[in-house]
Design a protein around this motif. Structure first.
Motif, PDB file in Angstrom:
ATOM      1  N   ALA A   1      -1.588   4.685  -8.774  1.00 18.95           N
ATOM      2  CA  ALA A   1      -0.169   4.095  -8.862  1.00 18.95           C
ATOM      3  C   ALA A   1       0.269   3.617 -10.506  1.00 18.95           C
ATOM      4  O   ALA A   1       1.403   3.610 -10.889  1.00 18.95           O
ATOM      5  CB  ALA A   1       0.300   2.890  -8.012  1.00 18.95           C
ATOM      6  N   GLY A   2      -0.751   3.112 -11.150  1.00 19.36           N
ATOM      7  CA  GLY A   2      -0.499   2.972 -12.643  1.00 19.36           C
ATOM      8  C   GLY A   2       0.164   1.614 -12.824  1.00 19.36           C
ATOM      9  O   GLY A   2       0.954   1.503 -13.966  1.00 19.36           O
ATOM     10  N   ASN A   3       0.157   0.764 -11.995  1.00 20.30           N
ATOM     11  CA  ASN A   3       0.734  -0.413 -11.921  1.00 20.30           C
ATOM     12  C   ASN A   3      -0.185  -1.468 -11.858  1.00 20.30           C
ATOM     13  O   ASN A   3      -0.827  -1.943 -10.493  1.00 20.30           O
ATOM     14  CB  ASN A   3       2.110  -0.379 -11.072  1.00 20.30           C
TER      15      ASN A   3
ATOM     16  N   GLU B   1       0.726  -1.516  -0.179  1.00 19.45           N
ATOM     17  CA  GLU B   1       0.098   0.041  -0.149  1.00 19.45           C
ATOM     18  C   GLU B   1       0.893   1.193   0.194  1.00 19.45           C
ATOM     19  O   GLU B   1       0.604   2.132  -0.759  1.00 19.45           O
ATOM     20  CB  GLU B   1      -0.979   0.079   1.261  1.00 19.45           C
ATOM     21  N   GLY B   2       2.008   1.275   0.900  1.00 27.24           N
ATOM     22  CA  GLY B   2       2.918   2.306   0.624  1.00 27.24           C
ATOM     23  C   GLY B   2       3.504   2.663  -0.594  1.00 27.24           C
ATOM     24  O   GLY B   2       3.467   3.652  -1.094  1.00 27.24           O
ATOM     25  N   GLN B   3       3.871   1.474  -1.441  1.00 24.27           N
ATOM     26  CA  GLN B   3       4.587   1.459  -2.527  1.00 24.27           C
ATOM     27  C   GLN B   3       3.333   2.362  -3.574  1.00 24.27           C
ATOM     28  O   GLN B   3       3.759   3.009  -4.286  1.00 24.27           O
ATOM     29  CB  GLN B   3       4.894   0.336  -2.979  1.00 24.27           C
TER      30      GLN B   3
ATOM     31  N   SER C   1       0.788  16.856  -3.596  1.00 20.62           N
ATOM     32  CA  SER C   1       1.906  17.707  -3.758  1.00 20.62           C
ATOM     33  C   SER C   1       3.043  16.788  -4.107  1.00 20.62           C
ATOM     34  O   SER C   1       4.123  17.325  -4.108  1.00 20.62           O
ATOM     35  CB  SER C   1       2.328  18.052  -2.354  1.00 20.62           C
ATOM     36  N   HIS C   2       2.883  15.602  -4.483  1.00 22.06           N
ATOM     37  CA  HIS C   2       3.882  14.912  -5.269  1.00 22.06           C
ATOM     38  C   HIS C   2       5.194  14.567  -4.376  1.00 22.06           C
ATOM     39  O   HIS C   2       6.297  14.467  -4.661  1.00 22.06           O
ATOM     40  CB  HIS C   2       4.255  15.617  -6.504  1.00 22.06           C
ATOM     41  N   ASP C   3       4.817  14.306  -2.925  1.00 29.12           N
ATOM     42  CA  ASP C   3       5.782  14.006  -2.178  1.00 29.12           C
ATOM     43  C   ASP C   3       5.818  12.281  -2.063  1.00 29.12           C
ATOM     44  O   ASP C   3       5.126  11.727  -1.475  1.00 29.12           O
ATOM     45  CB  ASP C   3       5.448  14.355  -0.730  1.00 29.12           C
ATOM     46  N   GLN C   4       6.599  11.864  -3.071  1.00 29.81           N
ATOM     47  CA  GLN C   4       6.651  10.299  -2.983  1.00 29.81           C
ATOM     48  C   GLN C   4       7.202   9.580  -1.751  1.00 29.81           C
ATOM     49  O   GLN C   4       6.324   8.678  -1.253  1.00 29.81           O
ATOM     50  CB  GLN C   4       7.479   9.874  -4.103  1.00 29.81           C
ATOM     51  N   ILE C   5       8.055  10.108  -1.108  1.00 31.40           N
ATOM     52  CA  ILE C   5       8.612   9.460   0.283  1.00 31.40           C
ATOM     53  C   ILE C   5       7.677   9.690   1.053  1.00 31.40           C
ATOM     54  O   ILE C   5       7.262   8.506   1.905  1.00 31.40           O
ATOM     55  CB  ILE C   5      10.064   9.909   0.497  1.00 31.40           C
ATOM     56  N   GLY C   6       6.966  10.852   1.358  1.00 29.46           N
ATOM     57  CA  GLY C   6       6.013  11.174   2.431  1.00 29.46           C
ATOM     58  C   GLY C   6       4.869  10.407   2.332  1.00 29.46           C
ATOM     59  O   GLY C   6       4.236   9.878   3.378  1.00 29.46           O
TER      60      GLY C   6
ATOM     61  N   ALA D   1       1.582   6.642  -6.956  1.00 24.01           N
ATOM     62  CA  ALA D   1       0.650   7.589  -6.925  1.00 24.01           C
ATOM     63  C   ALA D   1       0.968   8.976  -7.171  1.00 24.01           C
ATOM     64  O   ALA D   1       0.436   9.768  -7.618  1.00 24.01           O
ATOM     65  CB  ALA D   1      -0.662   7.266  -6.059  1.00 24.01           C
ATOM     66  N   ALA D   2       1.535   9.548  -6.080  1.00 25.83           N
ATOM     67  CA  ALA D   2       2.274  10.786  -5.932  1.00 25.83           C
ATOM     68  C   ALA D   2       3.317  11.123  -7.148  1.00 25.83           C
ATOM     69  O   ALA D   2       3.328  12.392  -7.564  1.00 25.83           O
ATOM     70  CB  ALA D   2       3.334  10.826  -4.774  1.00 25.83           C
ATOM     71  N   ARG D   3       3.635  10.223  -7.831  1.00 28.51           N
ATOM     72  CA  ARG D   3       4.351  10.462  -9.127  1.00 28.51           C
ATOM     73  C   ARG D   3       3.615  10.482 -10.467  1.00 28.51           C
ATOM     74  O   ARG D   3       3.679  11.338 -11.168  1.00 28.51           O
ATOM     75  CB  ARG D   3       5.572   9.504  -9.291  1.00 28.51           C
ATOM     76  N   ARG D   4       2.491   9.393 -10.402  1.00 30.05           N
ATOM     77  CA  ARG D   4       1.855   9.277 -11.690  1.00 30.05           C
ATOM     78  C   ARG D   4       0.430   9.546 -11.599  1.00 30.05           C
ATOM     79  O   ARG D   4      -0.255   9.428 -12.754  1.00 30.05           O
ATOM     80  CB  ARG D   4       2.197   7.654 -11.554  1.00 30.05           C
ATOM     81  N   MET D   5      -0.255   9.919 -10.390  1.00 32.48           N
ATOM     82  CA  MET D   5      -1.764  10.283 -10.517  1.00 32.48           C
ATOM     83  C   MET D   5      -2.126  11.348 -11.464  1.00 32.48           C
ATOM     84  O   MET D   5      -1.417  12.358 -11.348  1.00 32.48           O
ATOM     85  CB  MET D   5      -2.141  10.276  -9.062  1.00 32.48           C
ATOM     86  N   SER D   6      -3.025  10.886 -12.334  1.00 34.03           N
ATOM     87  CA  SER D   6      -3.603  11.808 -13.376  1.00 34.03           C
ATOM     88  C   SER D   6      -4.577  13.016 -12.517  1.00 34.03           C
ATOM     89  O   SER D   6      -4.806  12.498 -11.357  1.00 34.03           O
ATOM     90  CB  SER D   6      -4.481  11.371 -14.431  1.00 34.03           C
ATOM     91  N   PRO D   7      -4.632  14.013 -13.246  1.00 38.65           N
ATOM     92  CA  PRO D   7      -5.567  14.948 -12.710  1.00 38.65           C
ATOM     93  C   PRO D   7      -7.091  14.542 -12.546  1.00 38.65           C
ATOM     94  O   PRO D   7      -7.535  14.606 -11.428  1.00 38.65           O
ATOM     95  CB  PRO D   7      -5.689  16.218 -13.664  1.00 38.65           C
ATOM     96  N   ALA D   8      -7.416  13.797 -13.300  1.00 39.71           N
ATOM     97  CA  ALA D   8      -8.790  13.213 -13.352  1.00 39.71           C
ATOM     98  C   ALA D   8      -8.842  12.185 -11.898  1.00 39.71           C
ATOM     99  O   ALA D   8      -9.966  12.115 -11.288  1.00 39.71           O
ATOM    100  CB  ALA D   8      -9.192  12.479 -14.378  1.00 39.71           C
ATOM    101  N   GLN D   9      -7.857  11.263 -11.888  1.00 39.42           N
ATOM    102  CA  GLN D   9      -7.756  10.468 -10.794  1.00 39.42           C
ATOM    103  C   GLN D   9      -7.625  11.183  -9.270  1.00 39.42           C
ATOM    104  O   GLN D   9      -8.321  10.717  -8.518  1.00 39.42           O
ATOM    105  CB  GLN D   9      -6.482   9.460 -11.001  1.00 39.42           C
ATOM    106  N   ALA D  10      -6.948  12.106  -9.522  1.00 40.42           N
ATOM    107  CA  ALA D  10      -6.892  13.122  -8.291  1.00 40.42           C
ATOM    108  C   ALA D  10      -8.012  13.632  -7.758  1.00 40.42           C
ATOM    109  O   ALA D  10      -8.228  13.628  -6.598  1.00 40.42           O
ATOM    110  CB  ALA D  10      -5.747  14.185  -8.335  1.00 40.42           C
ATOM    111  N   ALA D  11      -8.864  14.201  -8.900  1.00 32.87           N
ATOM    112  CA  ALA D  11     -10.238  14.599  -8.565  1.00 32.87           C
ATOM    113  C   ALA D  11     -11.089  13.546  -7.974  1.00 32.87           C
ATOM    114  O   ALA D  11     -11.925  13.994  -7.030  1.00 32.87           O
ATOM    115  CB  ALA D  11     -10.895  15.159  -9.807  1.00 32.87           C
ATOM    116  N   GLU D  12     -11.075  12.594  -8.619  1.00 33.16           N
ATOM    117  CA  GLU D  12     -11.943  11.277  -8.080  1.00 33.16           C
ATOM    118  C   GLU D  12     -11.540  10.985  -6.535  1.00 33.16           C
ATOM    119  O   GLU D  12     -12.180  10.716  -5.745  1.00 33.16           O
ATOM    120  CB  GLU D  12     -11.887   9.869  -8.833  1.00 33.16           C
TER     121      GLU D  12
END
Length: 216
Positions: free
Chosen positions: A141-143, A85-87, A187-192, A92-103
């Motif tokens: 996450a796109g995987n 889940e953390g991965q 905020s695209h904070d992958q590690i956080g 997702a912080a790197r790859r999530m699309s704007p549409a997915q973020a809105a959902e």
């Protein structure tokens, strides 16, 4: 025959997701045959698939039983699941699309509204929102292989996560953590995002023991 097997498998997985089947429940071949209108052959094929995925066990004099972990198994699965889940949150912080973020934002707001309006009430309703949140992050996450691994592990723990929301204050805390994770993703904070999601999914050993006891 292949269509019957696929339909039966999906029906059993839906029952697990909905809490109609719980750890230790017996999957009765005769009952499944009558309910779903299939012969014993596709049932046995589905049992092989479920056993391979670790979702059922074959026990002497009982037959196919839904997986019910010991404390050691529970903690081991949880460790793997929390990291998956953390991965997913990190990706997702790197790859999530704007549409997915809105959902995802809609789901987070629904979780917050449920906590604010119902408090500790309707834990089963909140659990369905929780599933939506985790599914939204996983899809971001796109995987697809990671998504399937998360689903398989989650089904071994679903009954325990569902039971968790019957504890006072747990719904409000979960909704708060969902907001924190979502903001890190936005905020695209992958590690956080990865770290916070891992913490969110984990149980301490005392809580794990309580949940195992609650479900017998």
């Amino acid at each position: 025959m292949a269509g019957q097997s696929e339909g039966l498998l999906n029906a059993i997985l839906v029952d697990i997701d909905a809490g109609q089947l719980n750890p230790g429940d017996v999957l009765d071949e005769a009952g499944l045959a009558v309910r779903h209108g299939v012969s014993r052959t596709p049932i046995r094929e589905v049992f092989i698939q479920l056993e391979t995925a670790g979702l059922i066990r074959r026990l002497p004099r009982k037959g196919a039983v839904l997986f019910k972990p010991s404390l050691e198994e529970f903690l081991a699965i949880l460790e793997v699941h929390a990291n998956l889940e953390g991965q997913a949150a990190g990706l997702a912080a790197r790859r999530m699309s704007p549409a997915q973020a809105a959902e995802l934002e809609q789901i987070v707001r629904a979780c917050e509204a449920h906590a604010a309006e119902k408090g500790d009430g309707d834990p089963n309703g909140y659990y369905q929102l929780n599933l939506g949140f985790h599914a939204g992050v996983a899809m971001g996450a796109g995987n697809p292989f990671l998504v399937e691994m998360i689903k398989t592990n989650a089904r071994k723990l679903m009954a325990y996560y569902r039971a968790r929301y019957h504890y006072p204050g747990s719904i409000a805390q979960s909704a708060k953590e969902h907001r924190e994770i979502a903001e890190l993703i936005y905020s695209h904070d992958q590690i956080g995002a990865a770290r916070r999601m891992t913490q969110h999914v984990q149980f301490d050993q005392v809580t794990a023991m309580d949940l195992l006891a609650a479900l017998g």
